[in-house]
Design a protein around this motif. Structure first.
Motif, mmCIF file in Angstrom:
data_model
loop_
_atom_site.group_PDB
_atom_site.id
_atom_site.type_symbol
_atom_site.label_atom_id
_atom_site.label_comp_id
_atom_site.label_asym_id
_atom_site.label_seq_id
_atom_site.Cartn_x
_atom_site.Cartn_y
_atom_site.Cartn_z
ATOM 1 N N ALA A 1 41.829 8.408 2.707
ATOM 2 C CA ALA A 1 42.166 9.179 1.506
ATOM 3 C C ALA A 1 43.634 9.576 1.559
ATOM 4 N N GLN A 2 44.327 9.432 0.430
ATOM 5 C CA GLN A 2 45.777 9.611 0.371
ATOM 6 C C GLN A 2 46.157 11.073 0.503
ATOM 7 N N ALA A 3 46.976 11.373 1.503
ATOM 8 C CA ALA A 3 47.486 12.737 1.699
ATOM 9 C C ALA A 3 48.849 12.903 1.056
ATOM 10 N N PHE B 1 43.985 1.174 -3.852
ATOM 11 C CA PHE B 1 42.910 1.892 -4.519
ATOM 12 C C PHE B 1 43.388 3.310 -4.826
ATOM 13 N N LEU B 2 43.178 3.714 -6.073
ATOM 14 C CA LEU B 2 43.651 5.023 -6.519
ATOM 15 C C LEU B 2 43.034 6.139 -5.661
ATOM 16 N N GLY B 3 43.905 7.016 -5.161
ATOM 17 C CA GLY B 3 43.456 8.139 -4.347
ATOM 18 C C GLY B 3 43.401 7.834 -2.863
ATOM 19 N N TYR B 4 43.719 6.582 -2.471
ATOM 20 C CA TYR B 4 43.713 6.195 -1.063
ATOM 21 C C TYR B 4 45.065 5.585 -0.700
ATOM 22 N N ALA B 5 45.434 5.766 0.566
ATOM 23 C CA ALA B 5 46.672 5.162 1.042
ATOM 24 C C ALA B 5 46.523 3.641 1.055
ATOM 25 N N ALA B 6 47.543 2.953 0.560
ATOM 26 C CA ALA B 6 47.509 1.493 0.571
ATOM 27 C C ALA B 6 47.397 1.003 2.016
ATOM 28 N N LYS B 7 46.585 -0.025 2.201
ATOM 29 C CA LYS B 7 46.384 -0.604 3.532
ATOM 30 C C LYS B 7 46.899 -2.032 3.526
ATOM 31 N N ILE B 8 47.830 -2.328 4.437
ATOM 32 C CA ILE B 8 48.432 -3.662 4.512
ATOM 33 C C ILE B 8 48.174 -4.238 5.894
ATOM 34 N N GLN B 9 47.614 -5.437 5.935
ATOM 35 C CA GLN B 9 47.382 -6.126 7.204
ATOM 36 C C GLN B 9 48.267 -7.375 7.246
#
Length: 896
Positions: free
Chosen positions: A106-108, A79-87
């Protein structure tokens, strides 16, 4: 658009009159929220890496992905603006919903990714009935010979004295087996109609409760098997497993002298423990035949088993993958003689393109074996050989119409040929137009009437005299439609059409001067079914509602009145004219309810009506009453019925443990039985629906997730199975002529009733150690698997002694000794770049117990017929009356 597609597919179902298919895929769903605000995120892309499956979240942050083959996946959210989350390590099972929530940060830093390992919940909250799932790794490493051994470790599963599987007090043959959604059964004799390499199984799903409406033709349980598919990486496995490394005690002369029973005996007493049949030089007549010299395919002459599989992408064909597996097995056996040789091949091609997926599968297996019969110990060449040849092939089309709707169409063929024969022996029956019957041609038979020793009961010469050639072919067409019509409703409906062709040719007693029996027929029955079900998934409850319609037509004829097979006209017997049998129609409601009380507590219950037509063996027997007390087939027999209810609770405790307690009740009516008729001048017994039973009990399971080197489970069942008879032939075998008024009108413990059944599995897994000492290196990358089973003894009918005569007492009022069995498997892995070499040792029946399978009625002992018996010790010590002694197996496996 979606509704139009849905209506189109529904119309297609009605037009084609196909029927429902068992679930072979699962579902992932969940909610995606912001980690900072807790607000749902709209439009997040969720993908299953390495596949074409994916979706995006809606206005509530909710998402779902359907049609996922069972297995382990990596699921990513972008999602744009957020860190990718992988499970990672997200496990999906057939017919089940895997709940997977995402909390996105939120992506830093641009390109930042958060990777976590998913932990499968111990409570599957959409299961509204008793269900167990066994994955490929567990099946691979258990100390078992085949996948059916895995079943007996599950709650509610027991075996009888012949090793046949019974589920929750039901008869054998009341379980439906499905491979990749295809019913695999022998419609003539019932039961699992094939073999299957356990290393080709991706997931084994065991349903013993009130299963959904998509499943039919089963009174006691459903075994849903999903096999592996090829992926984008090349993978392979080759394993060799030895046959028995330790010598069988039974495959030598005078083996009873080496048992504890012969210790301390006088020289005269020792003579009684030798082989009873001896030649003029006082040498034993027992000899172990060499079965590898004649009639055995050359590729099966080695000893042990060889198993291999290989999978990956097909070169130069985009989106096309394959999975191939095969095994060869030659098990000499442990009994005085006999063998079991088999070979199998499985292949699957998978093609994916956009919203289409096409699977083509093929299976071939053959089995050659000679079962042991103790009465034929000294004449093995006079006892029958057996062969089975199975061919399965089919096509599965999966078409995703929308992200929320897809259908699966399946077309399959199943063929099984089964033969009982004696090598070099033949007999001929010719049709006599004058009599309208097949007549035995004595001059063309080389069978010999058997001759027995009247004292011991051993058959010394001649043949057992049975030739049986059966050929069964089944064509099946099915379609199954699944649609997530709303967030809370998963609709599934479909149908199935089956046509069988059943042929049989049988000779009974084909030697000169006997009452010969000959049977030769071909029948083409058909079966048809429809079902619809709705899974309502709410936060506070889960509800499974379903309805099933079954239609069966044996396409055969029968007498209008079962007690009027004919009449005498002018001193001539005139058979009654047969009329077509009416088709049978059944409606089966199914209901399941789940109530999540807390995150760690879950109540569930289910209720259902289940029908199963009797095997065609009971329908297609001969109609000739002018033989010596024949058993008559009855195509008018009604479907058998079970009404079942269960209620249970699942509770998580100590983080890694889950307790499942389940109460169940079953009322079984219209069971296949057999009833005696006396119609002057003939007597006959007819298959009918005269049997009934009831079962109630409790299942208790404690499962420990593999963590801190240890995992496993304890499955325990207490049950009481009662009925008037245990087998459809019991009326024929026990209650004819003078005995037929004694046929019971009340219930007894059934022959396969086991009051207590407990199975404990323990898996100790030691991870790989780097830069460790000798001891840690030795135990690192190794596993210890233990299987312990404790089961109550089977019931039997004792006899009482009165002045040297045996008097039968009430049926099944005594119990055999309980069964205790401990199996062990040790496995060590050695890693070599991209390869793994695994060595293992398996010990079956580690305690070397002689657990009883059959007993002598006077004593309740397997090898002691009592002081009044006239049978010699050699006859009393029947090795098939006890379980197999300790067996040690070694092997190695290469994986890449």
């Amino acid at each position: 658009m979606m509704c139009a597609s849905f209506r189109s597919v529904f119309s297609l179902v009605l037009l084609l009159t196909f029927t429902g298919w068992a679930g072979t895929t699962g579902k992932i769903s969940g909610v995606i929220k912001s980690a900072e605000t807790g607000e749902p995120l709209v439009g997040v892309n969720i993908v299953l890496e390495g596949t074409t499956l994916g979706t995006s979240s809606d206005a509530d942050g909710y998402y779902f992905i359907l049609n996922i083959p069972p297995g382990e996946y990596t699921v990513a959210a972008y999602f744009l603006g957020y860190a990718a989350k992988i499970q990672q390590e997200v496990k999906v099972s057939a017919d089940q919903t895997t709940t997977l929530h995402f909390s996105m940060v939120a992506q830093a830093v641009e390109g930042e990714t958060v990777v976590v390992t998913a932990e499968r919940p111990l409570i599957q909250k959409d299961q509204t009935a008793r269900t167990a799932v066994v994955d490929a790794e567990t099946i691979s490493e258990m100390p078992v010979d085949d996948f059916q051994d895995v079943l007996t470790t599950q709650a509610g599963f027991t075996t009888d004295d012949d090793g046949e599987i019974h589920v929750r007090g039901g008869r054998s043959g009341e379980v439906a087996y499905l491979i990749d959604g295809v019913y695999v059964r022998d419609p003539y004799s019932g039961g699992f109609g094939s073999q299957l390499d356990r290393y080709s199984i991706e997931e084994l799903q065991v349903l013993t409760g009130s299963y959904n409406a998509e499943y039919g033709q089963a009174l006691s349980g459903v075994i849903n098997i999903v096999t592996k598919e090829g992926g984008q990486d090349y993978r392979g496995r080759l394993e060799y497993q030895s046959a028995r490394l330790n010598e069988s005690p039974y495959r030598r002369t005078d083996w009873i002298l080496e048992t504890d029973a012969a210790d301390g005996l006088s020289q005269a007493e020792v003579l009684e423990f030798r082989d009873s049949q001896r030649d003029s030089l006082n040498q034993s007549l027992y000899q172990l035949p060499d079965y590898d010299q004649e009639g055995t395919p050359e590729f099966m002459t080695f000893t042990g088993s060889l198993v291999g599989n290989f999978s990956g992408p097909v070169p130069r064909f985009k989106n096309l993958t394959f999975f191939l597996s095969g095994n060869l097995n030659n098990a000499p056996g442990y009994l005085p003689w006999g063998y079991n040789k088999s070979g199998e091949f499985n292949g699957k091609l998978t093609y994916t393109h956009n919203q289409l997926k096409l699977n083509f599968f093929v299976q071939r297996n053959q089995r050659d074996w000679k079962p042991y019969s103790h009465r034929w110990k000294y004449n093995p060449d006079g006892y029958e050989n057996r062969e089975s040849r199975v061919a399965r092939e089919g096509l599965i089309l999966t078409h995703t119409l929308t992200p929320s709707t897809y259908y699966e169409a399946r077309f399959s063929r199943f063929n099984r040929r089964f033969d009982r024969f004696l090598p070099g022996k033949s007999a001929t029956f010719e049709f006599d137009e004058a009599t309208g019957a097949f007549e035995f041609v004595e001059s063309l038979s080389n069978f010999e009437r058997p001759v027995q020793d009247n004292v011991s009961g051993f058959w010394l010469r001649g043949d057992n005299g049975t030739i049986d050639d059966r050929d069964v072919e089944t064509y099946t067409a099915r379609i199954d439609v699944t649609s997530q019509v709303s967030r809370h409703h998963l609709i599934k409906f479909g149908g199935e059409f089956i046509r069988h062709t059943i042929s049989r040719e049988t000779f009974i007693q084909p030697w000169p001067g006997e009452n010969h029996r000959y049977e030769n027929f071909t029948r083409r029955p058909v079966e048809f079914s429809l079902y619809a079900q709705d899974k309502l998934e709410h936060d506070r409850f889960i509800l499974n509602l379903g309805m099933r319609f079954d239609y069966s037509d044996p396409r055969h004829t029968m007498w209008p009145q079962l007690d009027e097979p004919g009449q005498i006209v002018d001193d001539v017997w005139v058979p009654s004219e047969e009329v077509p049998v009416d088709p049978k129609i059944q409606i089966s409601p199914r209901l399941g309810l789940g109530l999540p009380i807390t995150a760690n507590t879950y109540f569930y219950g289910s209720y259902g009506h289940f029908f199963q037509i009797p095997s065609y063996l009971e329908m297609f027997g001969p109609h000739r009453v002018n033989e010596d007390q024949p058993l008559i087939g009855n195509p008018a027999i009604e479907p058998q019925k079970t009404v079942a209810f269960e209620a249970g609770i699942r509770q998580v405790f100590y983080t890694d443990y889950v307790l499942d307690v389940n109460l169940f009740f079953k009322d079984i009516t219209n069971l296949a039985g057999s009833t005696y008729y006396g119609v002057f001048p003939f007597e006959y017994t007819l298959y009918d629906n005269s049997d009934y039973a009831s079962v109630n009990g409790i299942d208790v399971s404690i499962t420990k997730r593999l963590n801190r080197f240890f995992g496993g489970g304890l499955n325990y069942t207490y049950s009481v199975a009662k009925g008037n008879e245990s087998d459809p032939r019991e009326g024929f075998n026990d209650y004819r002529r003078a005995n037929f008024p004694l046929r019971p009108k009340r219930i007894f413990y059934l022959d396969f009733d086991r009051r207590h059944d407990a199975a404990l599995t323990m898996n100790f897994s030691f991870p790989r150690s780097r830069n460790a000492g000798f001891l840690k290196s030795l135990i690192g990358d190794s596993q210890v698997n233990i299987l312990f089973e404790a089961v109550s003894g089977l019931p039997y009918t004792p006899s009482a002694d009165d002045a040297g005569e045996g008097l039968l007492v009430e049926k099944n009022t005594a119990r055999q000794q309980p069964t205790l069995d401990l199996d062990l498997k040790l496995l060590k892995t050695f890693r070599m770049q991209n390869f793994k070499l695994k060595g293992f040792v398996t010990v079956r029946n580690l305690l070397d117990r002689r657990n009883p399978l059959n007993v002598w009625s006077r004593t309740g002992q397997s090898w002691d017929a009592g002081p009044f018996s006239t049978r010699p010790i050699d006859r009393q010590y029947n090795p098939t009356n006890v379980t197999e002694p300790r067996r040690v197996i070694g092997g190695f496996r290469i994986e890449f």
